[in-house]
Design a protein around this motif. Structure first.
Motif, mmCIF file in Angstrom:
data_model
loop_
_atom_site.group_PDB
_atom_site.id
_atom_site.type_symbol
_atom_site.label_atom_id
_atom_site.label_comp_id
_atom_site.label_asym_id
_atom_site.label_seq_id
_atom_site.Cartn_x
_atom_site.Cartn_y
_atom_site.Cartn_z
ATOM 1 N N ASP A 277 102.032 115.210 15.113
ATOM 2 C CA ASP A 277 103.370 115.461 14.324
ATOM 3 C C ASP A 277 104.063 114.261 13.686
ATOM 4 O O ASP A 277 104.151 113.129 14.272
ATOM 5 N N ASN A 278 104.457 114.431 12.529
ATOM 6 C CA ASN A 278 104.939 113.289 11.676
ATOM 7 C C ASN A 278 106.271 112.970 12.075
ATOM 8 O O ASN A 278 106.788 111.647 11.777
ATOM 9 N N ARG A 279 106.980 114.151 12.570
ATOM 10 C CA ARG A 279 108.356 113.715 12.801
ATOM 11 C C ARG A 279 108.752 112.978 14.258
ATOM 12 O O ARG A 279 109.727 112.329 14.320
ATOM 13 N N THR A 280 107.492 112.813 14.928
ATOM 14 C CA THR A 280 107.971 112.388 16.397
ATOM 15 C C THR A 280 106.919 110.890 16.561
ATOM 16 O O THR A 280 106.929 110.437 17.647
ATOM 17 N N THR A 281 105.973 110.774 15.629
ATOM 18 C CA THR A 281 105.151 109.593 15.900
ATOM 19 C C THR A 281 104.823 108.815 14.722
ATOM 20 O O THR A 281 105.198 109.292 13.657
ATOM 21 N N MET A 282 104.471 107.554 15.020
ATOM 22 C CA MET A 282 103.798 106.859 13.763
ATOM 23 C C MET A 282 102.286 106.680 14.132
ATOM 24 O O MET A 282 101.712 106.590 15.407
ATOM 25 N N HIS A 283 101.477 106.095 13.151
ATOM 26 C CA HIS A 283 100.153 105.946 13.504
ATOM 27 C C HIS A 283 99.578 104.716 12.654
ATOM 28 O O HIS A 283 100.368 104.199 11.580
ATOM 29 N N ARG A 284 98.386 103.968 12.964
ATOM 30 C CA ARG A 284 97.976 103.047 12.182
ATOM 31 C C ARG A 284 96.557 102.962 12.489
ATOM 32 O O ARG A 284 95.878 103.636 13.180
ATOM 33 N N ARG A 285 95.597 102.264 11.649
ATOM 34 C CA ARG A 285 94.474 102.197 11.761
ATOM 35 C C ARG A 285 93.639 100.794 11.731
ATOM 36 O O ARG A 285 94.206 99.842 11.039
ATOM 37 N N ASP A 286 92.664 100.453 12.699
ATOM 38 C CA ASP A 286 92.006 99.152 12.690
ATOM 39 C C ASP A 286 90.917 99.074 11.442
ATOM 40 O O ASP A 286 90.530 100.243 11.224
ATOM 41 N N ALA A 287 90.851 97.948 11.055
ATOM 42 C CA ALA A 287 89.763 97.719 10.027
ATOM 43 C C ALA A 287 88.720 97.711 10.801
ATOM 44 O O ALA A 287 88.278 97.862 12.042
ATOM 45 N N VAL B 54 81.735 100.297 15.555
ATOM 46 C CA VAL B 54 82.825 99.687 15.881
ATOM 47 C C VAL B 54 84.029 99.581 14.820
ATOM 48 O O VAL B 54 83.575 99.587 13.836
ATOM 49 N N GLY B 55 85.174 99.882 15.348
ATOM 50 C CA GLY B 55 86.347 99.558 14.642
ATOM 51 C C GLY B 55 86.606 101.033 14.122
ATOM 52 O O GLY B 55 85.895 102.100 14.223
ATOM 53 N N GLY B 56 87.825 100.903 13.171
ATOM 54 C CA GLY B 56 88.353 102.247 12.546
ATOM 55 C C GLY B 56 88.924 103.085 13.452
ATOM 56 O O GLY B 56 89.142 104.389 13.369
ATOM 57 N N VAL C 165 101.984 103.780 23.371
ATOM 58 C CA VAL C 165 100.978 104.081 22.250
ATOM 59 C C VAL C 165 99.633 104.630 22.781
ATOM 60 O O VAL C 165 99.346 104.867 24.066
ATOM 61 N N TYR C 166 98.782 105.451 22.050
ATOM 62 C CA TYR C 166 97.539 105.792 22.468
ATOM 63 C C TYR C 166 96.462 105.475 21.402
ATOM 64 O O TYR C 166 96.659 105.579 20.065
ATOM 65 N N LYS C 167 95.398 105.068 21.869
ATOM 66 C CA LYS C 167 94.328 104.297 20.907
ATOM 67 C C LYS C 167 93.171 105.541 20.727
ATOM 68 O O LYS C 167 92.691 105.577 22.009
ATOM 69 N N HIS C 168 93.067 106.081 19.699
ATOM 70 C CA HIS C 168 91.952 107.034 19.687
ATOM 71 C C HIS C 168 90.774 106.225 19.087
ATOM 72 O O HIS C 168 90.801 105.858 17.972
ATOM 73 N N LYS C 169 89.599 106.265 19.883
ATOM 74 C CA LYS C 169 88.251 105.938 19.466
ATOM 75 C C LYS C 169 87.380 107.001 19.181
ATOM 76 O O LYS C 169 87.190 108.030 19.917
ATOM 77 N N TRP C 170 87.128 107.169 17.904
ATOM 78 C CA TRP C 170 86.461 108.338 17.245
ATOM 79 C C TRP C 170 85.119 108.643 17.731
ATOM 80 O O TRP C 170 84.362 107.600 17.950
ATOM 81 N N ALA C 171 84.835 109.898 17.788
ATOM 82 C CA ALA C 171 83.616 110.246 18.013
ATOM 83 C C ALA C 171 83.154 111.443 16.799
ATOM 84 O O ALA C 171 84.204 111.932 16.165
ATOM 85 N N LEU C 172 81.946 111.487 16.430
ATOM 86 C CA LEU C 172 81.697 112.556 15.512
ATOM 87 C C LEU C 172 82.194 114.120 16.031
ATOM 88 O O LEU C 172 82.233 114.372 17.256
ATOM 89 N N GLY C 173 82.551 114.898 15.101
ATOM 90 C CA GLY C 173 83.219 116.066 15.298
ATOM 91 C C GLY C 173 84.725 116.031 15.741
ATOM 92 O O GLY C 173 85.284 117.050 16.289
ATOM 93 N N ASP C 174 85.453 114.980 16.019
ATOM 94 C CA ASP C 174 86.758 114.879 16.669
ATOM 95 C C ASP C 174 87.698 115.221 15.574
ATOM 96 O O ASP C 174 87.713 114.895 14.421
ATOM 97 N N LEU C 175 88.633 115.941 15.869
ATOM 98 C CA LEU C 175 89.860 116.554 15.115
ATOM 99 C C LEU C 175 91.059 115.962 15.828
ATOM 100 O O LEU C 175 91.219 116.146 16.944
#
Length: 292
Positions: free
Chosen positions: A257-267, A137-139, A243-253
């Protein structure tokens, strides 16, 4: 033996907000045609998600190099962390080694909205993150569209912004730590940083985007501090419009693009393990002012 041409097998599934998932591809075995198809999708969608990959560090580097010259890892508050023998890979992790030292940077806390290394004269064009171990959970990682943010800005405000530059602070990293070798500063007018246009144009797609970087110590060059703060508060109110929230699974890449997006991470839970390997692509040019 040449790898099979898998470009025709690519399935591009937009997330419905920002980004798209690319299916039917093994990033460890790509043809030039497949790389071209991936780049076209990336310029259109800004964030690409590749599920179920099995990549060595060499595979990760090989895929990264399709997008340009690799950039060394950033100077984070916890120092630069790379796997032995792979100086162009940056470890993002909260895991400690046998000596109690972190094997990576950014720990387990929240990472605030930002654009990677926007404080540099030529910020990286792209970043990508590959999951090796993840908490239950999280991250989660969030992305927002700065093209959509710009589309929300009223026309009268756009006219005011078109010739303005924003100084991007380099004092603190996205975890809020002072970068190695720098001193703490809370005066945006005098802190270490680089000015970039507030509205930029993507050098390949031609799309326009609001370019904010991160909020802390940001300063619009030439304005009184109070006026700069007020205007930036207005602009940041548009930043999370798509916004798009990416919930990670193993093996995700995930490639962004840094020029057209920003991003953040949940604790996430400090007792849980999270190990990610990240690469970034050197900036091909300084952010270019858009013509309105």
């Amino acid at each position: 033996m040449n790898a099979p041409d898998n470009s025709s097998l690519l399935k591009i599934s937009p997330t419905g907000t920002v980004g798209a998932e690319v299916q039917g591809v093994d990033l460890a075995s790509l043809t030039a045609a497949a790389v071209g198809a991936i780049k076209q999708a990336w310029y259109r969608h800004d964030v690409l998600v590749f599920r179920g990959q099995r990549l060595t560090d060499d595979d990760l580097l090989a895929f990264s190099r399709h997008f340009g010259e690799l950039d060394p890892p950033p100077n984070q508050g916890a120092g630069r962390k790379s796997p032995p023998g792979y100086p162009d890979i940056y470890v993002v992790s909260n895991v400690l080694d046998k000596k109690g030292e972190p094997i990576g940077a950014l720990g387990d806390g929240e990472a605030l909205w930002h654009t990677d290394m926007s404080y540099a004269p030529r910020p990286p064009d792209a970043s990508m993150l590959y999951s090796l171990e993840i908490p239950a959970v999280g991250g989660d990682t969030w992305f927002c569209s700065m093209k959509a943010a710009l589309a929300k800005v009223p026309q009268l405000l756009l006219e005011r912004l078109k010739d303005l530059d924003l100084k991007h602070d380099g004092t603190y990293d996205s975890g809020g730590y002072v970068r190695k070798g720098l001193a703490a500063s809370d005066d945006p007018r005098t802190s270490v940083g680089t000015p970039h246009p507030l509205i930029i144009e993507h050098p390949v797609s031609g799309d326009r985007a609001l370019y904010l970087g991160r909020r802390r110590n940001a300063y619009i060059v030439g304005l009184d501090l109070e006026e700069s703060e007020h205007l930036l508060d207005q602009l940041w109110s548009y930043a999370e419009s798509v916004v798009y929230k990416h919930k990670w699974a193993l093996g995700d890449l995930v490639l962004w693009d840094n020029r057209t997006t920003m991003h953040r991470r949940d604790a996430f839970d400090p007792a849980a393990r999270r190990i990610m390997h990240r690469t970034q692509i050197k900036g091909s040019s300084a952010p270019r002012r858009a013509s309105l």
